[in-house]
Design a protein around this motif. Structure first.
Motif, PDB file in Angstrom:
ATOM      1  N   UNK A  96      34.454  43.810  39.498  1.00  0.00           N
ATOM      2  CA  UNK A  96      34.167  44.283  38.145  1.00  0.00           C
ATOM      3  C   UNK A  96      34.910  43.434  37.114  1.00  0.00           C
ATOM      4  N   UNK A  97      36.166  43.107  37.409  1.00  0.00           N
ATOM      5  CA  UNK A  97      36.963  42.300  36.484  1.00  0.00           C
ATOM      6  C   UNK A  97      36.367  40.906  36.310  1.00  0.00           C
ATOM      7  N   UNK A  98      35.961  40.283  37.431  1.00  0.00           N
ATOM      8  CA  UNK A  98      35.425  38.929  37.359  1.00  0.00           C
ATOM      9  C   UNK A  98      34.066  38.897  36.660  1.00  0.00           C
ATOM     10  N   UNK A  99      33.213  39.875  36.950  1.00  0.00           N
ATOM     11  CA  UNK A  99      31.920  39.926  36.261  1.00  0.00           C
ATOM     12  C   UNK A  99      32.103  40.226  34.773  1.00  0.00           C
ATOM     13  N   UNK A 100      33.105  41.034  34.450  1.00  0.00           N
ATOM     14  CA  UNK A 100      33.378  41.324  33.042  1.00  0.00           C
ATOM     15  C   UNK A 100      33.822  40.066  32.311  1.00  0.00           C
ATOM     16  N   UNK A 101      34.652  39.256  32.967  1.00  0.00           N
ATOM     17  CA  UNK A 101      35.076  37.991  32.368  1.00  0.00           C
ATOM     18  C   UNK A 101      33.875  37.071  32.159  1.00  0.00           C
ATOM     19  N   UNK A 102      32.943  37.072  33.117  1.00  0.00           N
ATOM     20  CA  UNK A 102      31.740  36.244  32.984  1.00  0.00           C
ATOM     21  C   UNK A 102      30.929  36.667  31.768  1.00  0.00           C
ATOM     22  N   UNK A 152      42.780  26.428  52.078  1.00  0.00           N
ATOM     23  CA  UNK A 152      42.233  27.703  52.520  1.00  0.00           C
ATOM     24  C   UNK A 152      41.115  28.128  51.577  1.00  0.00           C
ATOM     25  N   UNK A 153      40.257  29.027  52.044  1.00  0.00           N
ATOM     26  CA  UNK A 153      39.163  29.508  51.213  1.00  0.00           C
ATOM     27  C   UNK A 153      39.683  30.193  49.953  1.00  0.00           C
ATOM     28  N   UNK A 154      40.746  30.972  50.085  1.00  0.00           N
ATOM     29  CA  UNK A 154      41.278  31.691  48.938  1.00  0.00           C
ATOM     30  C   UNK A 154      41.840  30.725  47.891  1.00  0.00           C
ATOM     31  N   UNK A 155      42.493  29.630  48.345  1.00  0.00           N
ATOM     32  CA  UNK A 155      43.024  28.637  47.408  1.00  0.00           C
ATOM     33  C   UNK A 155      41.903  27.934  46.663  1.00  0.00           C
ATOM     34  N   UNK A 156      40.878  27.524  47.392  1.00  0.00           N
ATOM     35  CA  UNK A 156      39.719  26.891  46.760  1.00  0.00           C
ATOM     36  C   UNK A 156      39.068  27.824  45.753  1.00  0.00           C
ATOM     37  N   UNK A 157      38.935  29.074  46.119  1.00  0.00           N
ATOM     38  CA  UNK A 157      38.324  30.080  45.261  1.00  0.00           C
ATOM     39  C   UNK A 157      39.113  30.232  43.965  1.00  0.00           C
ATOM     40  N   UNK A 158      40.448  30.286  44.082  1.00  0.00           N
ATOM     41  CA  UNK A 158      41.296  30.464  42.900  1.00  0.00           C
ATOM     42  C   UNK A 158      41.220  29.254  41.975  1.00  0.00           C
ATOM     43  N   UNK A 159      41.280  28.038  42.538  1.00  0.00           N
ATOM     44  CA  UNK A 159      41.273  26.825  41.724  1.00  0.00           C
ATOM     45  C   UNK A 159      39.950  26.678  40.977  1.00  0.00           C
ATOM     46  N   UNK A 160      38.849  26.970  41.650  1.00  0.00           N
ATOM     47  CA  UNK A 160      37.545  26.859  41.002  1.00  0.00           C
ATOM     48  C   UNK A 160      37.401  27.887  39.880  1.00  0.00           C
ATOM     49  N   UNK A 161      37.918  29.092  40.103  1.00  0.00           N
ATOM     50  CA  UNK A 161      37.785  30.104  39.060  1.00  0.00           C
ATOM     51  C   UNK A 161      38.753  29.849  37.912  1.00  0.00           C
ATOM     52  N   UNK A 163      30.443  32.517  41.434  1.00  0.00           N
ATOM     53  CA  UNK A 163      31.736  32.362  42.095  1.00  0.00           C
ATOM     54  C   UNK A 163      32.408  33.686  42.437  1.00  0.00           C
ATOM     55  N   UNK A 164      31.842  34.784  42.003  1.00  0.00           N
ATOM     56  CA  UNK A 164      32.476  36.083  42.251  1.00  0.00           C
ATOM     57  C   UNK A 164      32.433  36.471  43.725  1.00  0.00           C
ATOM     58  N   UNK A 165      31.252  36.463  44.390  1.00  0.00           N
ATOM     59  CA  UNK A 165      31.247  36.837  45.812  1.00  0.00           C
ATOM     60  C   UNK A 165      31.990  35.797  46.649  1.00  0.00           C
ATOM     61  N   UNK A 166      32.696  36.267  47.661  1.00  0.00           N
ATOM     62  CA  UNK A 166      33.394  35.329  48.541  1.00  0.00           C
ATOM     63  C   UNK A 166      32.418  34.530  49.387  1.00  0.00           C
TER      64      UNK A 166
END
Length: 324
Positions: A34-40, A272-281, A86-89
């Motif tokens: 919800x937070x990420x979609x709200x930011x979008x 790691x997937x989580x690191x890539x996810x954080x950097x892209x977001x 980018x929201x869904x893992x």
């Protein structure tokens, strides 16, 4: 990639080839989504307000604001297209849409970087050569430059995408990541990071030095001030304030996108997937910060937002409103 005993696959029906993610409690997952979609949504709405403001009100049709308009367009596309994906893992839309998504993202990224360079050039000329600013930096020339930067961004990424890009799923399905040839990765690093960042730093270093010297000169001016000199001083103060504001914009941009290319130089396989996810977001989140910077430093943006929200822009002649 090591998989924990409690991890879950992106595609349960194909566990042997699917990417795996550590599970999260559903309240936490729901809150984060919800937070990420709200930011979008917030990113798209705020940048749309900037686009409407600069496009509608004629007083805002200045060379600097045309560059801000182009930047707002790229930020709007980030909020509308890039951030929601980018929201869904797990990427669930297949390789074709993944390739298209990465291609569009690269176009937006390239356009944003060039926009920042052009903003730095604009401030450099305004502060370091103010007498020739109005003749060298005109609205029509800036419009041509903006059209060229978007055209070149599309052409460059089309060429580069076809020759140097390898689509990879990192030996599993569920990731939408791209891996470059080693030569291609270095080329991207040079063209999209080293060259523009160096240009921005050099230009703004010069702007900072000149701005400090002008500020000292104005403070030490003790002779009688005529009306003409007063007007000139006011103009200089306005340009200095704009330089500081756009300097904040550039610094925040560099802070958000630099980690993406420093990490991509070593390849996503080492992350790691989580690191890539954080950097892209983190890079995408910059598109939400830009309009907040405008709201903080530009009174005209707050005023135009009120006129837009109250629908006063629909009144005849509203484009001629005095908002500065």
């Amino acid at each position: 990639m090591e998989v924990g005993d409690d991890w879950v696959p992106c595609f349960p029906e194909f566990p042997n080839i699917s990417c795996w993610w550590p599970p999260s409690p559903w309240p936490e997952t729901l809150f984060i989504n919800i937070a990420l979609y709200s930011i979008s949504v917030l990113t798209a709405v705020l940048n749309l307000l900037i686009i409407i403001s600069i496009s509608h009100f004629r007083q805002l049709h200045t060379p600097t604001n045309i560059l801000l308009l182009s930047l707002a367009v790229s930020d709007f596309l980030v909020g509308l297209l890039v951030m929601p994906a980018n929201v869904p893992q797990c990427w669930l839309f297949g390789d074709l849409l993944c390739s298209l998504y990465r291609f569009v993202s690269d176009i937006i990224f390239s356009a944003s970087v060039v926009n920042m360079v052009l903003i730095s050039v604009d401030r450099y000329v305004a502060i370091c050569d103010p007498l020739h600013y109005t003749t060298r930096i005109t609205v029509n020339r800036v419009r041509v430059c903006v059209c060229l930067l978007w055209f070149c961004s599309v052409a460059y990424n089309s060429y580069y995408f076809n020759l140097h890009l390898i689509q990879t799923q990192e030996n599993c399905y569920g990731n939408c990541l791209t891996l470059l040839h080693e030569a291609g990765a270095y080329l991207q690093l040079v063209l999209n990071l080293i060259v523009p960042v160096t240009a921005i730093i050099v230009l703004y270093s010069r702007v900072f030095v000149v701005a400090v010297s002008q500020a000292r000169a104005m403070r030490s001016h003790i002779t009688a001030v005529t009306k003409q000199i007063s007007v000139t001083k006011t103009a200089k103060k306005s340009e200095l304030k704009a330089a500081r504001t756009l300097g904040v914009l550039v610094v925040v941009f560099l802070m958000c996108f630099t980690p993406l290319y420093f990490e991509s130089l070593g390849g996503y396989q080492s992350m790691s997937n989580s690191t890539t996810y954080f950097i892209m977001y983190l890079y995408n989140f910059n598109s939400c910060l830009n309009p907040l910077i405008y709201a903080l430093f530009y009174p005209w943006f707050r005023k135009t937002v009120r006129l837009i929200v109250t629908l006063q822009i629909l009144q005849p002649g509203s484009c001629e409103a005095n908002i500065l």
